[in-house]
Design a protein around this motif. Structure first.
Motif, mmCIF file in Angstrom:
data_model
loop_
_atom_site.group_PDB
_atom_site.id
_atom_site.type_symbol
_atom_site.label_atom_id
_atom_site.label_comp_id
_atom_site.label_asym_id
_atom_site.label_seq_id
_atom_site.Cartn_x
_atom_site.Cartn_y
_atom_site.Cartn_z
ATOM 1 N N SER A 126 0.845 -1.203 0.000
ATOM 2 C CA SER A 126 0.000 0.000 0.000
ATOM 3 C C SER A 126 0.880 1.253 0.000
ATOM 4 C CB SER A 126 -0.899 0.003 1.243
ATOM 5 O OG SER A 126 -0.079 0.126 2.391
ATOM 6 N N GLU A 127 0.287 2.400 -0.342
ATOM 7 C CA GLU A 127 1.029 3.672 -0.321
ATOM 8 C C GLU A 127 1.541 3.952 1.085
ATOM 9 O OE1 GLU A 127 1.878 4.440 -3.740
ATOM 10 O OE2 GLU A 127 2.355 6.105 -2.401
ATOM 11 N N ILE A 175 -0.195 -9.448 1.353
ATOM 12 C CA ILE A 175 -0.278 -8.006 1.686
ATOM 13 C C ILE A 175 0.365 -7.780 3.065
ATOM 14 C CG2 ILE A 175 -1.816 -6.008 1.884
ATOM 15 C CD1 ILE A 175 -3.977 -8.013 0.590
ATOM 16 N N THR A 220 1.502 -5.286 6.029
ATOM 17 C CA THR A 220 1.251 -3.919 6.511
ATOM 18 C C THR A 220 1.990 -3.705 7.834
ATOM 19 O OG1 THR A 220 -0.757 -4.682 7.601
ATOM 20 C CG2 THR A 220 -1.046 -3.645 5.470
#
Lengths: 236, 224
Positions: free
Chosen positions: A57-58, A131, A133
């Motif tokens: 993600s950004e 993903i 994070t």
């Protein structure tokens, strides 16, 4: 008697000295800015025969930790780890899996789809989507703890989904790095060194423990992806 | 003339004091077996520090000191630098993942990539050094000042350091532990100051380094 040229010259010198003093004072007021930049070693891993899509993600790619001081006498800390995170994870993932595809966006789940198929991004041709994070970053410096080490803790949440975004597994992972207080090593350099150790630890933790996560292990077995986890550590 | 003689005496006393070292007490325990009679030959040795404990790390400069001590005395012993080895075998020898017993190496060798890399490095022995040096006591006070006529310090400080290190030797050929060397050292340092501070430092960590390095040298070298 001083002529006007001498006075102007002395005024200019005095202004210069004042500006220098002001700059020195201002430098003491700014935040402790740390940009973690590091090259990580090439991991020695036998790649799993899987094609995995990875989404950063950004927020992950530009991850910045900001800690404002509780007291006015302390300076705030800004620790930028985003670039180093991407470098580390790319290095680990490209050696952990046979094929890695970096995704610009996540495919929409069935629940998200409002309109029929033409507006739905096509599912990526991968075996799974990973993903990572960053859930948390904490730091400790000798001035806060009275210890003689600079420390960084990182907590990640890792999600592994099927290509249609149905979940395979979700787990948390921690990493820790410390560097001793050293003569001639500034606080910013020490915090950066601790962050690099923590990132190396994160890479090691993920690479070694990924095939051991129970749901991941089941997924690997179901998809006939060989994963023989190697034990490490243990009691002396 | 008398002033010159006095100044010379003072200078000699200061130089003598500078050359003084604090006393260090050292104890070394050694237990090794299957020593390579002909030395390690063309094979190499890996010297690593343990860093898995929460309250201390084996100092990198201590590991470097032991390596340099061995290589100064016997240049034929090839020792892989710690950081280079850790990078070459990332992520398997990080504090979290490092094998804690020789049998774990066997499991690591089950991975072709790791086995190939270790074969490439041709390491015969892996030596783990675990321990640290810490300040156990400190007392005294010293005041320094700067005035128009000069600068100077006055006071007395003393502190004691203690080291405790253990080197464990693993043999790669039979994946077994072949020795343990333990060294404990302690010493008291002093710093009297009458205008000039005169440090009388007890080389606690240096003595531990020499002690452990000498024992490892005797194990690894055919010449000792």
């Amino acid at each position: 008697m001083l002529d006007s040229t001498t006075i102007v010259s002395q005024m200019a010198q005095l202004r210069g000295v004042l500006l220098l003093c002001l700059a020195l004072l201002m430098s003491g007021c700014g935040a402790n800015q740390v940009v973690v930049q590091s090259q990580f070693p090439t991991p020695v891993l036998d790649p799993l025969p899987a094609k995995v899509g990875v989404f950063f993600s950004e927020e992950f790619k530009t991850h910045t930790f900001v800690d404002d001081p509780e007291e006015k006498t302390e300076r705030s800390w800004v620790v930028e780890t985003g670039a180093a995170q991407v470098t580390l994870w790319q290095s680990i993932l490209t050696h952990l899996f046979e094929q890695v595809v970096y995704l610009d966006a996540l495919p929409e789940t069935g629940d998200d789809v409002q309109e029929p198929a033409e507006s739905t991004p096509s599912q990526p041709q991968v075996d799974a989507i990973l993903i990572p994070t960053i859930a948390d970053l904490q730091y400790a410096i000798p001035a806060q703890t009275n210890s003689k080490v600079y420390e960084i803790w990182l907590k990640y949440d890792v999600i592994l989904n099927n290509p249609d975004m149905s979940p395979i597994s979700e787990w948390s992972m921690t990493a820790y790095g410390k560097t001793p207080e050293a003569f001639m090593l500034g606080a910013q350099e020490a915090v950066e060194a601790a962050a690099v150790v923590a990132l190396r630890d994160a890479g090691a933790n993920f690479a070694v423990n990924f095939p051991r996560v129970p749901a991941v292990r089941t997924w690997l077995q179901e998809n006939r992806i060989s994963a023989e986890p190697v034990s490490s550590g243990g009691t002396p | 003339m008398k002033i010159i003689v006095n100044l010379t005496r003072v200078a000699m006393n200061v130089a003598g004091a500078i050359l003084l070292q604090g006393c260090v007490t050292a104890k070394i325990d050694e237990m090794t077996y299957n020593r390579p009679e002909a030395g390690v030959g063309a094979s190499s040795v890996v010297l690593l520090g343990r860093r898995h404990a929460s309250d201390y790390d084996t100092e990198k400069d201590f590991v470097q000191c032991v390596r340099q001590h061995i290589q100064r005395r016997d240049e034929t012993i090839g020792i892989i630098q710690e950081e280079a080895f850790l990078d070459e075998l990332y992520p398997w020898f990080e504090p979290r993942t490092a094998p804690m017993h020789p049998s774990a190496i066997k499991e690591l060798l089950g991975q072709p990539a790791v086995a190939n890399k270790l074969k490439e490095l041709d390491a015969q022995y892996m030596i783990w050094i675990d321990g640290n040096t810490e300040r156990v006591d400190a007392a005294g006070s010293m005041t320094c000042g700067v005035g128009p006529t000069g600068a100077g310090c006055f006071g007395f400080g003393t502190w004691s350091d203690a080291s405790n290190y253990e080197a464990v030797i693993w043999d790669f050929s039979n994946l077994a532990e072949v020795g343990r060397i333990n060294t404990s050292t302690s010493g008291q340092s002093y710093m009297p100051a009458v205008v000039i501070p005169i440090p009388i430092i007890a080389p606690v960590q240096g003595t531990a380094c020499e002690g452990i390095g000498e024992q490892l040298l005797q194990f690894l070298s055919a010449s000792y």
